[in-house]
Scaffold this motif. Structure first.
Motif: not given
Length: 418
Positions: A252-275
């Motif tokens: 089961p996916w549990v959001p690790p933090s409030p702005n990490m709702p899905t595995p799709d978020t994690a997929l892009v996060y290491s790049g787009t968090c630069l914003f």
């Protein structure tokens, strides 16, 4: 403890943990089903062995809402109800043990209403002050079980690092229960931190997308970075392969933090968090954080420029949105939405750099945050200064290749899975 109750604990395999962090169970011992297989986490394997690794110890757990069983029960609730474990304390990271705090916040010290256990706050604590927390709690062994997302600047891996260092100072044993890297463990990507830029979003020189599990990182931290190594043990997963994305795990996916709702978020996060290091919104306050990016005055030209880069595995759609909090709260902004159409080919860090380059060129209002937060996120001033000098995506990415190759060589020595 009756057999029927013990059977409620998702279980499988022998315990994969021995002294000093070495593990003895083959990583690929669980057979996959058709296209989807069942990963057994470190906690499940610990429980299946009757918590033998913790026998006779007063135990404290560093965890958050992601510390769940395969049937979505929290491990603290499960362990508290089991007389085979002497669980005496919980340690909460950023966002808190039960996850009630937003980014940059924690829950403080309190007694957990569900279990009565004392909950101690670890957020922004390190060194002797954190060691003092462990000492005051009365624990003999500190257990770590938190779902990571694979990015250097996601703070839970530095909570792991700080807790390992503090446990060593306090003379405590440290056990890491492993969980999958949700975006695979295929490769390390991106710039490597320069220690001159070390903060809580990057303590040590690892790559921006590290491609490791938390147990692998713990082994690396202990061997390469900690001045005084901790008495470390790891409990490996079974069934996880380095090529697995999260949806292949059966967990089961549990959001690790409030702005990490899905595995799709994690997929892009290491790049787009630069914003976060710019004056553009990184999508906080929307239903697609880190997939939506924008600012007032941005129009279709950004999406056109980004698509013209031909970045693999991703397309960009002109998008408009109104964040409900954070940057541009309540204002309609223009920008892009990322659509990853081939996650095997997608490179999140190259994509993040390409978006920075094109945002700066296509929108006259582009600016870095005044505190140069971008340097903390990328691990040096190099990305910022290259982009300001007019470098293109390939030039920026090429600038870190030598450092990345050196990190990959060190990383390889601490990988546990095929």
């Amino acid at each position: 403890m009756s057999l029927s109750r013990r059977s409620l604990l998702a279980a499988g395999g022998a315990l994969g943990a021995v002294g000093a962090g070495a593990a003895v169970v083959p990583a690929a011992s669980a057979a996959p089903d058709a296209g989807r297989h069942r990963v057994r986490t470190g906690f499940e394997r610990l429980a299946a062995d009757g918590y033998a690794l913790l026998a006779g110890e007063r135990v404290g757990v560093v965890t958050n809402p992601t510390g769940v069983t395969a049937d979505a029960r929290h491990l603290v609730d499960v362990m508290h109800a089991d007389e085979r474990v002497d669980l005496v304390a919980v340690f909460g990271p950023e966002h808190g043990f039960r996850g009630t705090a937003q980014a940059g916040g924690s829950e403080g010290r309190y007694d957990d209403p569900a279990t009565g256990l004392p909950v101690y706050d670890t957020y922004l604590k390190s060194g002797q002050p954190l060691a003092d927390v462990f000492t005051a709690s009365g624990v003999d062994t500190v257990v770590f079980d938190i779902q990571d997302v694979g990015a250097r600047f996601y703070t839970y891996i530095w909570t792991l690092y700080d807790c390992m260092a503090a446990a060593a100072l306090a003379g405590k044993r440290f056990v890491v229960l492993d969980r999958p890297n949700p975006v695979t463990g295929r490769a390390a990507l991106g710039p490597v931190l320069d220690r001159a830029f070390a903060t809580f979003v990057g303590r040590e020189p690892i790559a921006q997308a590290h491609g490791m599990t938390v147990a692998e990182l713990a082994l690396l931290f202990n061997a390469e970075f900690l001045t005084a190594p901790v008495a470390l043990e790891t409990v490996r997963m079974t069934g996880w392969r380095r090529t697995d994305f999260f949806d292949a795990t059966g967990l089961p996916w549990v959001p690790p933090s409030p702005n990490m709702p899905t595995p799709d978020t994690a997929l892009v996060y290491s790049g787009t968090c630069l914003f976060e290091g710019t004056n553009l919104s990184e999508g906080r306050g929307t239903t697609r954080p880190f997939e939506l990016l924008g600012a007032e005055g941005v129009d279709r030209r950004w999406a056109e420029a980004a698509n013209a880069l031909g970045l693999p595995g991703v397309r960009f759609r002109e998008a408009y949105f109104a964040p409900t909090f954070s940057k541009y709260q309540g204002k309609t902004v223009g920008g892009v939405q990322l659509h990853v159409d081939d996650r095997e080919a997608f490179d999140p860090v190259r994509t993040g750099v390409g978006l920075l380059v094109t945002a700066r060129r296509s929108w006259s209002g582009f600016a870095w945050r005044a505190d140069h937060w971008i340097d903390k996120l990328t691990g040096s001033a190099r990305v910022r200064t290259l982009i300001d000098a007019g470098a293109d995506t390939d030039e920026v990415v090429g600038a870190w290749e030598a450092d990345l190759a050196a990190f990959r060589a060190v990383r390889r020595e601490h990988l546990l899975y095929r």
